[in-house]
Each structure stands twice: as C-alpha cells, then as structure tokens.
Write an enzyme that holds these catalytic residues in place. Structure first.
Site, short mmCIF file in Angstrom:
data_model
loop_
_atom_site.label_atom_id
_atom_site.label_comp_id
_atom_site.label_asym_id
_atom_site.label_seq_id
_atom_site.Cartn_x
_atom_site.Cartn_y
_atom_site.Cartn_z
N ASP A 32 -5.93 -8.11 -5.61
CA ASP A 32 -5.78 -6.66 -5.07
C ASP A 32 -5.54 -5.91 -6.11
OD1 ASP A 32 -5.12 -4.41 -3.70
OD2 ASP A 32 -3.01 -4.89 -3.34
N LYS A 71 -8.67 3.98 -9.44
CA LYS A 71 -9.41 3.75 -8.17
C LYS A 71 -9.83 4.93 -7.37
CE LYS A 71 -8.46 0.38 -4.36
NZ LYS A 71 -7.39 -0.57 -3.98
N GLU A 97 -8.88 -4.40 3.01
CA GLU A 97 -7.61 -4.41 2.63
C GLU A 97 -6.46 -4.74 3.99
OE1 GLU A 97 -6.36 -1.33 0.16
OE2 GLU A 97 -7.55 -2.06 -1.60
N ASP A 117 -0.64 1.35 5.06
CA ASP A 117 -0.74 0.99 3.81
C ASP A 117 -0.37 2.23 2.84
OD1 ASP A 117 -1.30 0.26 1.25
OD2 ASP A 117 -3.31 -0.51 1.65
#
Length: 409
Positions: free
Chosen positions: A35, A97, A200, A223
């Site tokens: 991850d 990211k 994810e 998340d």
C-alpha cells in the site's frame, strides 16, 4: 536398498529444513502486497495462509511517504525525511500521491500546490505535475519509487534474500488510468513488477474476509487517511466484490486535522507572544509554523487516548524569551475541528445517495487509514450509519496492505 536411501534422503531434507528454520530462513517469497499511501506506506506478505506486515527496526510497520532530496544527490525516506524538513522544507516532498499521474493544468493541482512549502512545477516534456528540488525536476513517481525502495530493503533484510520481484498493489478506487499507470512506474523504478492492481476498498474488505461472509451484500469502506477521505460502497455476490459507488473529499485528511489543531496552537501563542524569534533554548524549538504543525500531529495522536495533552515551544513575550506551554484537550479538539468531522459524515451521506442506497442497505463498515482511529470519528460514523459495530480489529494503517497480500493465498 533404494528404500533405505529414500528414507535417508528424507531424513536429511527434514534436518536441513529444521536448520534453515532455526536460522530464520522464511522461504523464497517472491510476491508481496504493498500500500503506497499518501501519508504512510506498508508492505505485507502471505506465509502459509497467514499475512504478516513487514516491520523495519527503525521505522516500524509504517514508512512515512516523505522523501528528502539532499544537495549531494542522496535521499532520506520516512521519519528521517520529516525531521530534515524542519531545516529544509523546500526540498522535502510528501503527499506526492495527490499529484501522481495528473497534468499540471489540472485545477486540483494548483489548489493543492498552495498547501506546501516545496515547489510544484510543470514537467515541460510530459506536461505532468512535478516538483522542483535543488534545481531539478522530480516526478511524483520518483518520490514514490524512493519509498518503495525503502520498503523493499526492509523486505529483503527480513526474508534474507532478494527474490521479491513482484507486488500486488492497491490504488484508490477514484484513480484513473494515468494515475494507476504512474503508480505502476514508481514500482517499476524501484525494481518491482506489478503482478496485480486492486482497488484499495476491495483490498480492505478482503483483509476482513467479508467477501466470504454470509448475508453480506453491501460494504461501506471508510478510508480516512492522512491526505484524503475515500468512501466506497462495495457489492458482494458469490465471493466477488465490485465497487458500485465511490465518493470522497480530496481536501480532507489527517493533515487537515493537524492544521486545525495548529491554528488553535497559533492562537494560543499569539495571545501571549510578540514574536517567535527566540533561540535561547537548546532543547525547545521556536513556535514557528512548521514546528506547531509537527506538534499538532503529535498531540492529535495522543489526545485520542488521554483527555489532555501539553507541549512546549519557545517565543518572545513581554518578559523576554520564554517556553510556552500549549494545551489540547479532547473536548477542545472535538469542538475546534467539528466542521471537519461533519464534512466526513456528509461525504458518507453523499456517496450513499450517489449509489442510490440508504444507510439501511449497509451490512458492514470497514475502517481504513490512520485518521479513522480517532475515537470521536468512529463513534460519529457508527451512530450515523446505525450499525452495532465497525470492522476495526486490523490496524487501519495496514488494512489495505494486508488485503493486497491476502489475495496471494
């Protein structure tokens, strides 16, 4: 005679295996689950049906997705890079990211760029968003590659070999083709081939085995990471999982709560100080904005388990250069940052609405990301959805990596 030889051979093989086991040999693992997160990154492996998260002796299970680019061409990764940012913030990149796979003229790039001390520039060849460090242009994928290299080094040292050449990776459900491809390039540059790409939220559900659980049809994955909030609704049918609705807030994450707390700390400082120009103390940092930001992150984590947290920084007051004691209580945190908690709940409501679902349709809720461990956020979410319990047994910081590794079984 041949029977005796066979028995002897098997005995020797067993003995050798026992010796290797005693020496810590863990087998020739070749694929890992990774991850590569906005704020922290994790690697895990499946060994005989059990998933284990790799733990670095220094960094622990979580490697901060922060890279410091040094003047001599070297790099620092993780907490070492975060510490370096205190003295050289313009050449330390984090939250890469948020920019990976995006064109420089993407409106979100300009909006996000305002938040950082480092320079976000255009790669004149690809027209992608990039970073300027020490006069060089660095792509977000290059930042990611340095983080993956650090993870891979820990993996190799743990396993005792360098046979790991492939990775199952997880990307946000909202990622498009360009962002997914750029993420893949980061792994390639680090020496890993992408064996499989998982959304994810799917990885998170797999980590809990919810795709195999009876009478589970809709799963809400919350998340809440360091940089973004992603809410996904998954539909489960005969062991397969499909993302049927996806929403989020790309401007809401743990760093925003840090900023909220830092603003409150700034008010505390400004109430008594005339200047932060104070270097009389050897061990106490001045109350500069970047110092308050770091203190805010530490206090946020601690106030989740205690009622009151205190920290010190130095500033100049009417009495001269003094150590100021800054305070954050659980109640003050929840009240000061109430608008952020409500934004998170609204994102959940909007995602359900877009998926033409109601809260009654939700069978399971999975928590992912470090910010989801804030007790107040958990309780607000549980009450809002109306479920009796949340899936939170797995460390939310490693859930996605665990799921990515689980798929290898």
């Amino acid at each position: 005679m041949s029977g005796h030889i066979l028995i002897l051979f098997v005995s020797v093989l067993v003995a050798v295996s026992a010796v290797l086991s005693a020496l810590g040999f863990k087998g020739r693992v070749e694929v890992i689950g990774v991850d590569l997160g906005t704020t922290y990154s994790v690697a895990a492996v499946s060994e005989k049906g059990r998933v284990r998260v790799f733990e670095d002796p220094v960094r622990g299970k979580l490697t901060a997705s922060t890279v410091a680019f040094l003047q001599d061409g070297g790099v620092l990764v993780g907490n070492a890079a975060k510490r370096h940012a205190l003295k050289d913030p313009k050449n330390v990149i984090y939250d890469a990211k948020r920019f990976i796979g995006r064109k420089y003229d993407d409106p979100t790039v300009a909006e996000q760029a305002k938040k950082y001390a480092f320079a976000v520039v255009e790669n004149t060849t690809t027209h992608d968003a990039a970073f300027r460090v020490h006069g060089r242009t660095i792509a977000p994928a290059e930042v990611g590659a340095e983080v993956v290299k650090a993870l891979l080094k820990t993996v190799n040292e743990d396993l005792g070999h360098e046979n790991v050449k492939r990775a199952v990776i997880a990307v946000p459900a909202s990622f498009g083709a360009a962002q997914t491809a750029a993420t893949g390039e980061a792994f390639k540059a680090a020496g890993l081939r992408v064996a499989r790409v998982m959304p994810e939220p799917v990885a998170a559900a797999v980590a809990y085995g919810l795709h195999k659980k009876e009478n589970v049809h809709h799963i809400l994955v919350f998340d809440f990471g360091g940089g973004t909030l992603d809410v996904s609704i998954l539909y489960v049918q005969k062991g397969s999982i499909e993302v049927v609705a996806n929403g989020g807030d790309n401007d809401l994450g743990g760093t925003d709560f840090d900023g909220c707390i830092a603003d409150d700390l700034t008010k505390q400082v400004n109430a008594v100080a005339s200047s932060t120009d104070c270097d009389d103390f050897v061990t106490t940092e001045p109350c500069e904005p970047h110092v308050l930001q770091q203190l805010a992150e530490e206090m946020k984590v601690q106030v989740s388990s205690v009622d009151t947290v205190q920290r010190k920084c130095a500033a100049r007051t009417k009495k001269g250069c003094e150590e100021l004691e800054l305070t954050l209580t659980k109640q003050r945190f929840e009240k000061t940052c109430a608008h952020l908690f409500q934004r998170a709940l609204k994102t959940v409501d909007d995602t359900l609405t877009n998926g033409m679902l109601t809260k009654k349709d939700v069978d399971e809720v999975v928590l992912v990301g470090g910010t989801s461990r804030v007790p107040h956020m958990r309780e607000l979410l549980r009450k809002s959805i109306g479920v009796s319990k949340l899936n939170l047994e797995i460390d939310p910081d490693v859930t996605v990596a665990v799921g990515a590794a689980s798929i290898l079984d």
